[in-house]
Enzyme design. Sequence first.
Site, mmCIF file in Angstrom:
data_model
loop_
_atom_site.group_PDB
_atom_site.id
_atom_site.type_symbol
_atom_site.label_atom_id
_atom_site.label_comp_id
_atom_site.label_asym_id
_atom_site.label_seq_id
_atom_site.Cartn_x
_atom_site.Cartn_y
_atom_site.Cartn_z
ATOM 1 N N GLU A 1 -2.341 8.351 8.535
ATOM 2 C CA GLU A 1 -0.895 8.065 8.562
ATOM 3 C C GLU A 1 -0.270 8.572 9.865
ATOM 4 O O GLU A 1 0.635 7.956 10.417
ATOM 5 C CB GLU A 1 -0.203 8.747 7.377
ATOM 6 C CG GLU A 1 -0.380 8.044 6.049
ATOM 7 C CD GLU A 1 0.379 6.718 5.967
ATOM 8 O OE1 GLU A 1 1.547 6.661 6.372
ATOM 9 O OE2 GLU A 1 -0.230 5.733 5.491
ATOM 10 N N CYS B 1 -4.394 -1.580 -1.838
ATOM 11 C CA CYS B 1 -4.510 -0.143 -2.045
ATOM 12 C C CYS B 1 -5.446 0.054 -3.232
ATOM 13 O O CYS B 1 -5.170 -0.456 -4.328
ATOM 14 C CB CYS B 1 -3.122 0.407 -2.359
ATOM 15 S SG CYS B 1 -3.108 2.150 -2.816
ATOM 16 N N HIS C 1 -7.107 2.885 3.795
ATOM 17 C CA HIS C 1 -6.846 3.613 5.046
ATOM 18 C C HIS C 1 -8.122 3.805 5.876
ATOM 19 O O HIS C 1 -8.063 3.868 7.107
ATOM 20 C CB HIS C 1 -6.282 5.012 4.736
ATOM 21 C CG HIS C 1 -4.816 5.045 4.422
ATOM 22 N ND1 HIS C 1 -4.292 4.543 3.256
ATOM 23 C CD2 HIS C 1 -3.765 5.543 5.127
ATOM 24 C CE1 HIS C 1 -2.987 4.746 3.246
ATOM 25 N NE2 HIS C 1 -2.640 5.343 4.368
ATOM 26 N N CYS D 1 -11.020 3.209 0.114
ATOM 27 C CA CYS D 1 -9.583 3.417 0.338
ATOM 28 C C CYS D 1 -9.222 2.579 1.551
ATOM 29 O O CYS D 1 -9.965 2.590 2.548
ATOM 30 C CB CYS D 1 -9.315 4.899 0.620
ATOM 31 S SG CYS D 1 -7.655 5.239 1.257
ATOM 32 N N ASP E 1 0.888 -1.177 0.000
ATOM 33 C CA ASP E 1 0.000 0.000 0.000
ATOM 34 C C ASP E 1 0.919 1.218 0.000
ATOM 35 O O ASP E 1 2.136 1.104 0.206
ATOM 36 C CB ASP E 1 -0.883 -0.020 1.264
ATOM 37 C CG ASP E 1 -1.805 1.194 1.355
ATOM 38 O OD1 ASP E 1 -2.408 1.564 0.330
ATOM 39 O OD2 ASP E 1 -1.920 1.789 2.446
ATOM 40 N N SER E 2 0.312 2.388 -0.184
ATOM 41 C CA SER E 2 1.097 3.622 -0.086
ATOM 42 C C SER E 2 1.578 3.859 1.345
ATOM 43 O O SER E 2 2.517 4.611 1.568
ATOM 44 C CB SER E 2 0.235 4.810 -0.503
ATOM 45 O OG SER E 2 -0.885 4.897 0.359
HETATM 46 N N1 DGL Z 1 -4.693 3.260 0.873
HETATM 47 C C1 DGL Z 1 -4.776 3.733 -0.435
HETATM 48 C C2 DGL Z 1 -6.036 3.393 -1.151
HETATM 49 O O1 DGL Z 1 -6.628 2.406 -0.828
HETATM 50 C C3 DGL Z 1 -4.080 4.983 -0.847
HETATM 51 C C4 DGL Z 1 -4.257 6.221 -0.037
HETATM 52 C C5 DGL Z 1 -3.304 7.277 -0.554
HETATM 53 O O2 DGL Z 1 -2.101 7.050 -0.464
HETATM 54 O O3 DGL Z 1 -3.771 8.306 -1.048
HETATM 55 O O4 DGL Z 1 -6.449 4.067 -2.064
#
Ligand code: DGL
Length: 272
Positions: free
Chosen positions: A153, A74, A187, A185, A11-12
């Site tokens: 984050e 992600c 996150h 997302c 993931d990011s």
């Molecule tokens: N967790 C990520 C997603 O599912 C990326 C969030 C990001 O880095 O902008 O899209």
Amino acid sequence: MTGERKIGIFDSGVGGLSVLRQLTGLLPEHSIIYLADQAHVPYGPRTLEEVQAFSFEITRWLLMQHCGEIIVACNTASAAALHKLRKAYPNIPFVGMEPAVKPAAEQTHTGVVGVIATPATFQGELYASVVERFASGVTVLEDTCPGLVEQIEAGNLEGDETRRILEKALFPMLEKGIDTIVMGCTHFPFVIPLIQQITGPNVRVIDPAPAVARQAVRVLPETLQQPQGDRSIRLYSTGETTGLENLARTSIKETFSVHTIRWNADNHLPLS
Ligand code: DGL
């Protein structure tokens, strides 16, 4: 190490831990490598081309670490690269994220659902195709929740700023009658308690992570059917590891180790 097979997940940043925490219970014996590309987080405001390039390099690195299956935990990277990764590595099972518009459209009573996801996810063909295929007759409201990924984050899962961002996104959706909201997302599942505080209990929140983890088990390749060696869970960050370590400590219920890996000046990850 040679011949050892692991599961790779990336993931990011910390978001993919929402998938990893589901996976660890389902696969208690496999070794797992998680890469958080925190040097580049957030991915959401970047171009799909840029996120695609990161995703390819991370995949190359995970394959060098003997991963036999890769979970793109992600939505943004899935939108940018999943299709092309499958084409480039036809022998590797890839499991990706797809905004869960289908279950939302099936379950809504009001006919109005919300999706929160990054700008890049909304721009991708994957999102357009799930809305087109599964949401006819349903009103789908979208919001990118600017700044929310950064708050998560930073470990700020319930502070004032996080609440402000969510209220700004959710109040207009509630006014228009949503009864279901999709976490588009990885996150965002970490702020579901706050989301439910804002929406109240009558709005259903859909987190696709459990279904994605089950899919990862279903498509395990033969090389991974029999786990070898001692289980290890290794978390790598391309940036600052504190946020990753803290969130992993509260979400992953077993021993893991945390490591740093740096992008080279020529945009490659070193082959350790
Ligand atoms: N967790 C990520 C997603 O599912 C990326 C969030 C990001 O880095 O902008 O899209």
